[in-house]
Design a protein around this motif. Sequence first.
Motif, mmCIF file in Angstrom:
data_model
loop_
_atom_site.group_PDB
_atom_site.id
_atom_site.type_symbol
_atom_site.label_atom_id
_atom_site.label_comp_id
_atom_site.label_asym_id
_atom_site.label_seq_id
_atom_site.Cartn_x
_atom_site.Cartn_y
_atom_site.Cartn_z
ATOM 1 N N GLY A 1 0.827 -1.202 0.000
ATOM 2 C CA GLY A 1 0.000 0.000 0.000
ATOM 3 C C GLY A 1 0.858 1.246 0.000
ATOM 4 N N LEU A 2 0.264 2.363 0.308
ATOM 5 C CA LEU A 2 0.971 3.640 0.320
ATOM 6 C C LEU A 2 1.770 3.814 1.611
ATOM 7 C CD1 LEU A 2 -1.848 5.971 -1.045
ATOM 8 C CD2 LEU A 2 0.097 5.056 -2.318
ATOM 9 N N LYS A 3 2.914 4.473 1.474
ATOM 10 C CA LYS A 3 3.753 4.750 2.636
ATOM 11 C C LYS A 3 4.158 6.215 2.600
ATOM 12 C CE LYS A 3 8.051 3.402 4.950
ATOM 13 N NZ LYS A 3 9.263 2.530 4.875
ATOM 14 N N LEU A 4 4.095 6.872 3.750
ATOM 15 C CA LEU A 4 4.478 8.272 3.843
ATOM 16 C C LEU A 4 5.988 8.424 3.715
ATOM 17 C CD1 LEU A 4 2.248 9.427 6.823
ATOM 18 C CD2 LEU A 4 2.088 10.281 4.489
ATOM 19 N N THR A 5 6.416 9.409 2.951
ATOM 20 C CA THR A 5 7.822 9.787 2.929
ATOM 21 C C THR A 5 8.104 10.656 4.150
ATOM 22 O OG1 THR A 5 7.412 11.818 1.696
ATOM 23 C CG2 THR A 5 7.771 9.788 0.397
ATOM 24 N N THR A 6 9.367 11.033 4.333
ATOM 25 C CA THR A 6 9.704 11.934 5.444
ATOM 26 C C THR A 6 8.950 13.253 5.306
ATOM 27 O OG1 THR A 6 11.907 10.954 5.652
ATOM 28 C CG2 THR A 6 11.579 13.134 6.614
ATOM 29 N N ALA A 7 8.916 13.789 4.077
ATOM 30 C CA ALA A 7 8.164 15.029 3.845
ATOM 31 C C ALA A 7 6.679 14.820 4.117
ATOM 32 C CB ALA A 7 8.375 15.503 2.405
ATOM 33 N N GLY A 8 6.163 13.644 3.755
ATOM 34 C CA GLY A 8 4.757 13.339 3.996
ATOM 35 C C GLY A 8 4.424 13.300 5.471
ATOM 36 N N ARG A 9 5.320 12.727 6.286
ATOM 37 C CA ARG A 9 5.076 12.669 7.733
ATOM 38 C C ARG A 9 5.065 14.073 8.332
ATOM 39 N NH1 ARG A 9 8.397 8.077 7.222
ATOM 40 N NH2 ARG A 9 10.262 9.241 7.858
ATOM 41 N N ILE A 10 5.967 14.922 7.859
ATOM 42 C CA ILE A 10 5.999 16.304 8.358
ATOM 43 C C ILE A 10 4.700 17.019 8.011
ATOM 44 C CG2 ILE A 10 7.125 18.551 8.077
ATOM 45 C CD1 ILE A 10 9.758 17.004 7.596
ATOM 46 N N LEU A 11 4.275 16.893 6.753
ATOM 47 C CA LEU A 11 3.073 17.597 6.326
ATOM 48 C C LEU A 11 1.821 17.042 7.000
ATOM 49 C CD1 LEU A 11 1.819 19.777 4.613
ATOM 50 C CD2 LEU A 11 1.681 18.149 2.711
ATOM 51 N N LEU A 12 1.787 15.740 7.248
ATOM 52 C CA LEU A 12 0.605 15.150 7.872
ATOM 53 C C LEU A 12 0.369 15.726 9.261
ATOM 54 C CD1 LEU A 12 -1.734 13.181 7.851
ATOM 55 C CD2 LEU A 12 -0.160 11.396 8.665
ATOM 56 N N GLU A 13 1.433 15.977 10.000
ATOM 57 C CA GLU A 13 1.282 16.565 11.330
ATOM 58 C C GLU A 13 0.591 17.925 11.230
ATOM 59 O OE1 GLU A 13 4.087 17.918 15.115
ATOM 60 O OE2 GLU A 13 4.845 16.484 13.631
ATOM 61 N N HIS A 14 0.990 18.727 10.246
ATOM 62 C CA HIS A 14 0.364 20.040 10.066
ATOM 63 C C HIS A 14 -1.056 19.901 9.510
ATOM 64 C CE1 HIS A 14 3.948 22.348 11.045
ATOM 65 N NE2 HIS A 14 4.646 21.501 10.311
ATOM 66 N N ALA A 15 -1.262 18.886 8.677
ATOM 67 C CA ALA A 15 -2.599 18.666 8.128
ATOM 68 C C ALA A 15 -3.582 18.283 9.230
ATOM 69 C CB ALA A 15 -2.549 17.574 7.061
ATOM 70 N N ASP A 16 -3.130 17.456 10.165
ATOM 71 C CA ASP A 16 -3.992 17.094 11.299
ATOM 72 C C ASP A 16 -4.330 18.323 12.138
ATOM 73 O OD1 ASP A 16 -4.158 14.401 10.669
ATOM 74 O OD2 ASP A 16 -2.453 13.835 11.928
ATOM 75 N N ALA A 17 -3.328 19.196 12.355
ATOM 76 C CA ALA A 17 -3.567 20.420 13.128
ATOM 77 C C ALA A 17 -4.562 21.317 12.396
ATOM 78 C CB ALA A 17 -2.250 21.155 13.365
ATOM 79 N N LEU A 18 -4.446 21.390 11.066
ATOM 80 C CA LEU A 18 -5.378 22.197 10.274
ATOM 81 C C LEU A 18 -6.797 21.653 10.399
ATOM 82 C CD1 LEU A 18 -6.090 24.341 8.153
ATOM 83 C CD2 LEU A 18 -5.369 22.703 6.382
ATOM 84 N N ALA A 19 -6.939 20.327 10.322
ATOM 85 C CA ALA A 19 -8.258 19.717 10.437
ATOM 86 C C ALA A 19 -8.866 19.984 11.810
ATOM 87 C CB ALA A 19 -8.166 18.217 10.178
ATOM 88 N N ASP A 20 -8.034 19.894 12.881
ATOM 89 C CA ASP A 20 -8.529 20.180 14.229
ATOM 90 C C ASP A 20 -9.002 21.625 14.341
ATOM 91 O OD1 ASP A 20 -7.980 17.619 15.078
ATOM 92 O OD2 ASP A 20 -6.052 18.132 15.994
ATOM 93 N N THR A 21 -8.228 22.546 13.744
ATOM 94 C CA THR A 21 -8.579 23.963 13.809
ATOM 95 C C THR A 21 -9.896 24.233 13.088
ATOM 96 O OG1 THR A 21 -6.250 24.626 13.935
ATOM 97 C CG2 THR A 21 -7.831 26.301 13.218
ATOM 98 N N LEU A 22 -10.094 23.619 11.936
ATOM 99 C CA LEU A 22 -11.332 23.814 11.183
ATOM 100 C C LEU A 22 -12.529 23.216 11.914
ATOM 101 C CD1 LEU A 22 -10.074 23.130 7.546
ATOM 102 C CD2 LEU A 22 -10.702 25.331 8.555
ATOM 103 N N THR A 23 -12.325 22.064 12.559
ATOM 104 C CA THR A 23 -13.407 21.461 13.342
ATOM 105 C C THR A 23 -13.805 22.376 14.494
ATOM 106 O OG1 THR A 23 -12.678 19.217 12.803
ATOM 107 C CG2 THR A 23 -14.054 19.473 14.759
ATOM 108 N N LEU A 24 -12.804 22.911 15.188
ATOM 109 C CA LEU A 24 -13.074 23.830 16.294
ATOM 110 C C LEU A 24 -13.786 25.080 15.798
ATOM 111 C CD1 LEU A 24 -12.746 24.708 19.239
ATOM 112 C CD2 LEU A 24 -10.477 25.585 18.640
ATOM 113 N N ALA A 25 -13.324 25.639 14.676
ATOM 114 C CA ALA A 25 -13.948 26.840 14.126
ATOM 115 C C ALA A 25 -15.409 26.576 13.775
ATOM 116 C CB ALA A 25 -13.188 27.302 12.887
#
Length: 293
Positions: free
Chosen positions: A54-78
């Motif tokens: 299946g798909l595997k995150l690259t190092t850049a992907g892992r970095i971006l995913l952390e920020h993507a999760d934070a973005l999703a949390d912020t939008l949910t809160l908003a």
Amino acid sequence: MDPRRVLTFRAVAHERSFSAAARTLALTQPAVSQQVAALETEVGARLLDREPGGLKLTTAGRILLEHADALADTLTLATTQLEEHNNAERGRLRIGAFSSSLAALVPETVRRLRDAYPDAEVLVQEGDSLALAERVKTGELHLSVAFQDAALARREHEGLTRHDILREPFLVALPPDHALSGKPTVALEELADAPWSAASTDGLIARACRAAGFEPRIVSITRDPIAIREFVARGTAVTLVPRLLKPGMPGLAFAKIVNGPQRDLYVLTPPGGRHPLVEPTLQALIEVASATG
């Protein structure tokens, strides 16, 4: 970066599948693939590698995913805060609190709040400090009362503001007829052979005993202050009790601890769009903690 592409990438990263992400997002698989490819071009790095399993995150992907999760949390809160702004629930304040704070700090805080704001409706919910923090992040709770062992590294909660309100020592709680009853101060090693009540086998009490050089013989695992008091009062266990709980445990003997453990009490609040009663509640908690601590 286009936030829509970032959130699409987040879905793919969590699903580890373009097709599964497409179903979750109600998009076509080609549309999802195109958005992720465009995002990779935008950031200048591969985010996902295709592998046999299946798909595997690259190092850049892992970095971006952390920020993507934070973005999703912020939008949910908003979304939650905006919905509250426009509906009749605006007056209801939702507080999360761990068990022993419900026996000491929170009831008096709520009383003061209701005296100052007679029309306010307050809902208090018990839970674990870490679980409650996640609920503040999503807007399910407006604030939470939390604690941590003061001997551990300071705990921060990403996306939330921490307000420290009290550093509180623990006391030894003993049966009234215990051999050490009446001593103003005891060393934990004096209780190495005693049966113990604790909230868990690896929490603050267990760590304090181990630091004193012995493994506690735990016979009761509970967070319920009433149950803890009964176990100690009937001579079936000893325990450590936060100082704030002492007034609510009549009939027990208490003593200070030589180099004893402490805990930090704090409040977590979300960014932006806070409920109008959050600040008065925080101030009331600080005042109650100061008066009783």
